[in-house]
Design an enzyme around this catalytic site. Structure first.
Site, mmCIF file in Angstrom:
data_model
loop_
_atom_site.group_PDB
_atom_site.id
_atom_site.type_symbol
_atom_site.label_atom_id
_atom_site.label_comp_id
_atom_site.label_asym_id
_atom_site.label_seq_id
_atom_site.Cartn_x
_atom_site.Cartn_y
_atom_site.Cartn_z
ATOM 1 N N GLN A 255 0.822 -1.206 0.000
ATOM 2 C CA GLN A 255 0.000 0.000 0.000
ATOM 3 C C GLN A 255 0.855 1.255 0.000
ATOM 4 O O GLN A 255 0.494 2.274 -0.586
ATOM 5 C CB GLN A 255 -0.944 0.003 1.199
ATOM 6 C CG GLN A 255 -2.075 -0.988 1.083
ATOM 7 C CD GLN A 255 -2.860 -0.819 -0.212
ATOM 8 O OE1 GLN A 255 -3.578 0.156 -0.396
ATOM 9 N NE2 GLN A 255 -2.718 -1.755 -1.125
ATOM 10 N N HIS A 258 1.711 2.840 -3.339
ATOM 11 C CA HIS A 258 0.665 3.483 -4.149
ATOM 12 C C HIS A 258 0.989 4.944 -4.408
ATOM 13 O O HIS A 258 0.805 5.448 -5.518
ATOM 14 C CB HIS A 258 -0.689 3.379 -3.444
ATOM 15 C CG HIS A 258 -1.524 2.250 -3.938
ATOM 16 N ND1 HIS A 258 -2.041 2.201 -5.209
ATOM 17 C CD2 HIS A 258 -1.944 1.119 -3.327
ATOM 18 C CE1 HIS A 258 -2.739 1.092 -5.365
ATOM 19 N NE2 HIS A 258 -2.696 0.414 -4.243
ATOM 20 N N GLU A 322 -9.437 1.767 5.268
ATOM 21 C CA GLU A 322 -9.897 1.350 3.938
ATOM 22 C C GLU A 322 -9.695 -0.163 3.792
ATOM 23 O O GLU A 322 -10.614 -0.894 3.446
ATOM 24 C CB GLU A 322 -9.101 2.090 2.862
ATOM 25 C CG GLU A 322 -9.442 1.658 1.449
ATOM 26 C CD GLU A 322 -8.466 2.187 0.409
ATOM 27 O OE1 GLU A 322 -8.820 2.180 -0.783
ATOM 28 O OE2 GLU A 322 -7.349 2.598 0.782
ATOM 29 N N HIS A 323 -8.479 -0.623 4.031
ATOM 30 C CA HIS A 323 -8.149 -2.048 4.015
ATOM 31 C C HIS A 323 -7.745 -2.460 5.423
ATOM 32 O O HIS A 323 -6.977 -1.762 6.080
ATOM 33 C CB HIS A 323 -6.972 -2.340 3.075
ATOM 34 C CG HIS A 323 -7.148 -1.851 1.680
ATOM 35 N ND1 HIS A 323 -6.609 -0.660 1.231
ATOM 36 C CD2 HIS A 323 -7.798 -2.401 0.618
ATOM 37 C CE1 HIS A 323 -6.922 -0.502 -0.043
ATOM 38 N NE2 HIS A 323 -7.642 -1.527 -0.441
ATOM 39 N N ASP A 356 -7.156 -6.294 -4.377
ATOM 40 C CA ASP A 356 -6.865 -5.268 -5.378
ATOM 41 C C ASP A 356 -7.060 -5.788 -6.794
ATOM 42 O O ASP A 356 -7.362 -5.018 -7.708
ATOM 43 C CB ASP A 356 -5.417 -4.785 -5.232
ATOM 44 C CG ASP A 356 -5.281 -3.632 -4.255
ATOM 45 O OD1 ASP A 356 -6.318 -3.122 -3.800
ATOM 46 O OD2 ASP A 356 -4.136 -3.249 -3.948
ATOM 47 N N GLU A 410 -50.974 17.423 11.293
ATOM 48 C CA GLU A 410 -49.872 18.231 10.747
ATOM 49 C C GLU A 410 -50.370 19.505 10.074
ATOM 50 O O GLU A 410 -49.570 20.291 9.560
ATOM 51 C CB GLU A 410 -49.043 17.401 9.757
ATOM 52 C CG GLU A 410 -48.221 16.318 10.447
ATOM 53 C CD GLU A 410 -47.220 15.628 9.533
ATOM 54 O OE1 GLU A 410 -46.312 14.982 10.060
ATOM 55 O OE2 GLU A 410 -47.349 15.758 8.295
ATOM 56 N N HIS A 415 -53.700 17.179 1.961
ATOM 57 C CA HIS A 415 -53.343 15.773 2.137
ATOM 58 C C HIS A 415 -54.553 14.971 2.630
ATOM 59 O O HIS A 415 -54.854 13.893 2.118
ATOM 60 C CB HIS A 415 -52.198 15.622 3.150
ATOM 61 C CG HIS A 415 -50.839 15.907 2.595
ATOM 62 N ND1 HIS A 415 -50.466 17.139 2.123
ATOM 63 C CD2 HIS A 415 -49.750 15.096 2.450
ATOM 64 C CE1 HIS A 415 -49.209 17.096 1.713
ATOM 65 N NE2 HIS A 415 -48.749 15.855 1.897
#
Length: 427
Positions: A255, A258, A322-323, A356, A410, A415
């Site tokens: 990693q 990267h 992330e991982h 990956d 309401e 409605h």
């Protein structure tokens, strides 16, 4: 890597901080490019491609001839590997299909949910120092399975206006016909607004550097959805005395290579294992082609010793990696306890690089702590869930009074009236 022994909980937020620039520091640049491309379309895209990528383009689209040439360049061994990975990714993502869900909530009231593909999607594939043809598989395959009608792939060219042949081969293998030679902020902006030649999309997918990440976030202000905030890559490994130090070091370095803004972390309940991994990193680092990049990422990274697995798990969930790799005597403890992670890798023989490339899971994952709230890319990322309902005469009689009472409470008379008229017609 900085070694930290028994970090105090009140200092975790500082220790677990990512090496990312603040959004504010680059948002002005992204905003100005978006404004320019919104006004000037293709001319703006061409200008920024010249500035940032050093390429003078005359046509954004990859031609059939370029795709055919790429197929001849890619080795047969790599083609076979890509096909094998494609098969596994298709198999895993196809299992994520769900059927229509139908329920009669009360007699005469039927509700159901059906999924429909997002019609127009943009796939961002990083080029730069590591052209990620594997990301084509991760994005194009679920887009095709979902049935997206228009799939636009954007990726930065080199200074000769060429796209990495493996990216072209993989895109063609996945049935992608619109491949555009544009990267960076200008690619995201062109997909957001559309230009004279580049189509506007409804959702943008794909990893990228911090500028691409901020550009994707800015795109949401203009009505375009994104998969998630996916920035620089990161990995956290939890290891005890049972872990193989050389394996752990290799994963951390996989990693770290990267990018210079990547981050890797080792959390361990064994001081000896920390030291063994540290020695292995130093040894393996010397053999890497991307040594200089990995070294800079290592400067952002940490070796953390904690006393117990309970403290380790709490710290991991606070980080939200992330991982996440688990190499311990009690893997189930972490498997059952992890709440925040993009993708989890279990045991000494499950390298992160499997995810990956070829195990079948998706590698487009939330970073920077977003795993606390976001999922990684999956089939549902390319689908919308639409709800339907059908009410019979008996059904409106069964729930009509409930609706009237709630609408009246309401203060929404129209409605209530929409129901009252129907009920009166049945008397």
């Amino acid at each position: 890597m900085k070694k930290i022994i028994n970090p105090q909980k009140d200092n975790w937020s500082n220790i677990l901080q990512r090496p990312t620039q603040s959004i504010e520091s680059i948002e002005d640049t992204v905003t100005s490019i978006f404004d320019d491309i919104k006004r000037n379309g293709d001319d703006g895209v061409l200008r920024y491609s010249s500035i940032f990528d050093g390429v003078e383009l005359t046509n954004f689209y990859v031609s059939k001839e370029e795709i055919a040439a790429a197929e001849n360049i890619v080795s047969e061994n790599l083609k076979e590997a890509i096909k094998n990975a494609k098969q596994n990714i298709e198999k895993f993502h196809s299992t994520q299909k769900t059927s229509k869900v139908v329920v009669e909530t009360v007699e005469g009231v039927t509700c159901w949910q059906e999924k429909r593909p997002i019609q127009k999607v943009g796939l961002y594939i990083p080029g730069g120092t590591a052209p990620l043809f594997s990301s084509v598989l991760m994005l194009a395959i679920p887009a095709q399975i979902a049935g997206c009608k228009e799939i636009i792939l954007v990726t930065p060219p080199n200074k000769r206006g060429e796209i990495n042949p493996a990216i072209l081969y993989t895109a063609n293998l996945c049935g992608i016909t619109k491949i555009i030679k544009v990267g960076g902020i200008q690619a995201i902006a062109s997909l957001t607004f559309g230009t004279e030649t580049i189509p506007k999309v409804y959702k943008i997918f794909g990893p990228g550097n911090q500028y691409v990440t901020v550009a994707k976030q800015l795109a949401t202000k203009f009505g375009v959805a994104i998969d998630m905030p996916a920035g620089p890559s990161e990995l956290l490994v939890v290891a005890d005395e049972s872990a193989n130090a050389s394996f752990v070091a290799s994963d951390l370095l996989s990693q770290a290579e990267h990018g210079v803004d990547s981050q890797v972390m080792l959390v361990s309940t064994s001081l000896q294992k920390l030291e063994e991994v540290e020695q292995e990193i130093a040894k393996q680092l010397q053999k890497l082609a991307r040594k200089n990049i990995a070294e800079k990422a290592i400067e952002n990274s940490k070796l953390l010793f904690v006393e117990t697995k309970e403290i380790a798990l709490e710290l991991i969930n606070e980080y939200g990696p992330e991982h996440f790799i688990i190499c311990t005597n009690n893997n189930d403890f972490y498997i059952e306890g992890v709440q925040n992670a993009g993708s989890v890798f279990i045991g000494n023989y499950t390298p992160e690089s499997a995810g990956d490339y070829a195990s079948g899971t998706n590698h487009t994952l939330p970073t920077n702590g977003y795993a606390k709230a976001y999922s990684g890319v999956n089939l549902d990322s390319f689908l919308k869930a639409i709800t339907f309902q059908k009410i019979s005469e008996k059904g409106i009689q069964n729930i009509g009074n409930t609706i009237e009472l709630m609408a009246e409470a309401e203060g929404l008379d129209a409605h209530k009236n929409a129901v009252t008229l129907r009920l009166n017609s049945l008397k």
